[in-house]
Write a protein that holds these residues in place. Structure first.
Motif, PDB file in Angstrom:
ATOM      1  N   ARG A 236       0.836  -1.187   0.000  1.00  0.00           N
ATOM      2  CA  ARG A 236       0.000   0.000   0.000  1.00  0.00           C
ATOM      3  C   ARG A 236       0.878   1.246   0.000  1.00  0.00           C
ATOM      4  O   ARG A 236       2.005   1.216   0.437  1.00  0.00           O
ATOM      5  N   GLY A 237       0.312   2.350  -0.453  1.00  0.00           N
ATOM      6  CA  GLY A 237       1.030   3.606  -0.381  1.00  0.00           C
ATOM      7  C   GLY A 237       1.129   4.281  -1.731  1.00  0.00           C
ATOM      8  O   GLY A 237       0.639   3.790  -2.744  1.00  0.00           O
ATOM      9  N   GLU A 238       1.797   5.410  -1.736  1.00  0.00           N
ATOM     10  CA  GLU A 238       1.958   6.221  -2.949  1.00  0.00           C
ATOM     11  C   GLU A 238       3.400   6.137  -3.422  1.00  0.00           C
ATOM     12  O   GLU A 238       4.342   6.208  -2.629  1.00  0.00           O
ATOM     13  N   ARG A 239       3.578   5.987  -4.727  1.00  0.00           N
ATOM     14  CA  ARG A 239       4.925   5.935  -5.292  1.00  0.00           C
ATOM     15  C   ARG A 239       5.327   7.317  -5.790  1.00  0.00           C
ATOM     16  O   ARG A 239       4.623   7.898  -6.629  1.00  0.00           O
ATOM     17  N   LEU A 240       6.448   7.811  -5.277  1.00  0.00           N
ATOM     18  CA  LEU A 240       7.013   9.062  -5.758  1.00  0.00           C
ATOM     19  C   LEU A 240       8.146   8.715  -6.715  1.00  0.00           C
ATOM     20  O   LEU A 240       9.010   7.893  -6.405  1.00  0.00           O
TER      21      LEU A 240
ATOM     22  N   GLU B 221      12.372   5.559  -7.710  1.00  0.00           N
ATOM     23  CA  GLU B 221      11.106   5.755  -7.045  1.00  0.00           C
ATOM     24  C   GLU B 221      11.203   5.354  -5.586  1.00  0.00           C
ATOM     25  O   GLU B 221      12.168   4.707  -5.161  1.00  0.00           O
TER      26      GLU B 221
ATOM     27  N   LEU C 271       8.328   4.200  -2.311  1.00  0.00           N
ATOM     28  CA  LEU C 271       6.966   3.974  -1.838  1.00  0.00           C
ATOM     29  C   LEU C 271       6.795   4.693  -0.504  1.00  0.00           C
ATOM     30  O   LEU C 271       7.600   4.502   0.409  1.00  0.00           O
TER      31      LEU C 271
ATOM     32  N   THR D 255       4.119   6.020   2.672  1.00  0.00           N
ATOM     33  CA  THR D 255       2.849   5.969   3.384  1.00  0.00           C
ATOM     34  C   THR D 255       2.717   7.242   4.214  1.00  0.00           C
ATOM     35  O   THR D 255       3.533   7.478   5.113  1.00  0.00           O
TER      36      THR D 255
ATOM     37  N   ASP E 185       3.506   0.799   8.614  1.00  0.00           N
ATOM     38  CA  ASP E 185       2.369   1.583   8.137  1.00  0.00           C
ATOM     39  C   ASP E 185       1.308   1.726   9.229  1.00  0.00           C
ATOM     40  O   ASP E 185       0.735   2.799   9.427  1.00  0.00           O
TER      41      ASP E 185
ATOM     42  N   GLN F  32       5.668  16.266  -0.098  1.00  0.00           N
ATOM     43  CA  GLN F  32       4.331  15.702   0.088  1.00  0.00           C
ATOM     44  C   GLN F  32       3.823  15.866   1.515  1.00  0.00           C
ATOM     45  O   GLN F  32       2.622  15.969   1.745  1.00  0.00           O
TER      46      GLN F  32
END
Length: 300
Positions: free
Chosen positions: A23-27, A37, A39, A41, A75, A126
């Motif tokens: 889970r999470g957002e990839r920058l 990149e 990952l 959270t 997380d 972010q």
């Protein structure tokens, strides 16, 4: 994960088979011409600024895989305790430790210390990060990068935790020249990949490196931190899982220092993976992420 030669190909195959998304957002960003990149959270209702924990995987793994290896416990703790978790990924799943013949032979060349600098900067765009509360937890080869980053980027990290790795001999000079930093070292006595008693391990195709033992690593950092000796010792052996954990917190140190010896433990995250059968037992006497976060939380 650093490893001996014999299981290397099988480890690669199995890790690719069991890899799972996290889970999470990839920058994503570009560094030295390479697409990189991380990952991330980012829970809701964070403090402003927020603590950050960098969680670094072993060789042949990835940031998303590390989230799975730790059972997403970082997380869950991030949501409960209010911090950001970042899972960086090595280029082609192998970190450049920055020194030695293994690093010189990596193709393509990459600067992973600069990459971690960029990870922190990217996450900060972010969620505003508290630069006084940046922590790092590294497993296996991720532990080498963690120690290298702490010693070569003095003052960036407020605390470091290393699981399944000891201090490489080639980093002794860098770490001796750096200010002491809070450190938690966790290692299994029956680790078949990174020997608890130190020795030589593979650091790349056709090359190897020398590691200090777990006890010698602790003694090195204890001397650097001016510790007077072992203080509190806590033993955990409540479960019938073939392991027991003994934590030693050193006394009289300029910065907190602790070591956890997992008797019977293999090359696995406490209460986690990697989910491979031939790298020994995981202890379930404690949860690795919880142990590490509680260590970091005492530093604040």
């Amino acid at each position: 994960m650093a490893m001996r030669a014999r299981p290397m190909r099988l480890v690669l195959l199995l890790l690719l088979l069991v890899a799972a998304p996290a889970r999470g957002e990839r920058l994503r960003f570009t560094l030295d011409g390479h697409a990189r990149e991380v990952l991330v959270t980012i829970p809701e209702h964070l403090p402003d600024p927020a603590p950050l924990i960098l969680v670094l995987h072993g060789v042949l793994e990835s940031g998303p895989r590390m989230a799975t290896t730790t059972r997403h416990r970082f997380d869950a703790l991030a949501a409960e305790q209010g911090f950001v978790t970042a899972y960086p990924s090595a280029l082609h799943r192998v970190w450049n430790v920055g020194e030695g013949p293994g690093a010189a032979r990596l193709v393509p060349p990459r600067d992973d210390l600069a990459y971690l600098d960029q990870v922190i900067a990217a996450v900060d765009t972010q969620a505003r990060i508290d630069r006084d509360r940046i922590y790092l937890a590294g497993f296996s080869q991720g532990g080498i990068i963690g120690l290298s980053y702490a010693c070569k980027r003095a003052g960036v990290l407020a605390g470091v935790a290393v699981v399944g790795m000891t201090l490489p001999a080639m980093l002794r000079d860098d770490c001796a020249d750096a200010p002491a930093f809070p450190l938690l070292l966790i290692h299994g006595t029956d680790d078949p990949i990174v020997p608890f008693d130190g020795g030589r391990i593979i650091s790349g195709w056709g090359t190897d490196m020398t590691l200090l033992s777990h006890d010698a690593s602790i003694a090195f950092f204890a001397d650097q931190a001016g510790c007077t000796g072992v203080g509190a010792v806590t033993t955990r052996d409540a479960l019938d899982d073939g392991t027991a954990a003994e934590r030693s917190d050193w006394a009289g140190c300029d910065v907190p220092l602790a070591g956890v010896r997992i008797t019977g433990g293999g090359h696995k995250w406490p209460s986690g993976g990697p989910d491979l059968p031939f790298i020994g037992r995981a202890t379930f006497e404690f949860d690795g992420a919880t142990e590490i976060w509680e260590f970091f939380a005492t530093l604040e």
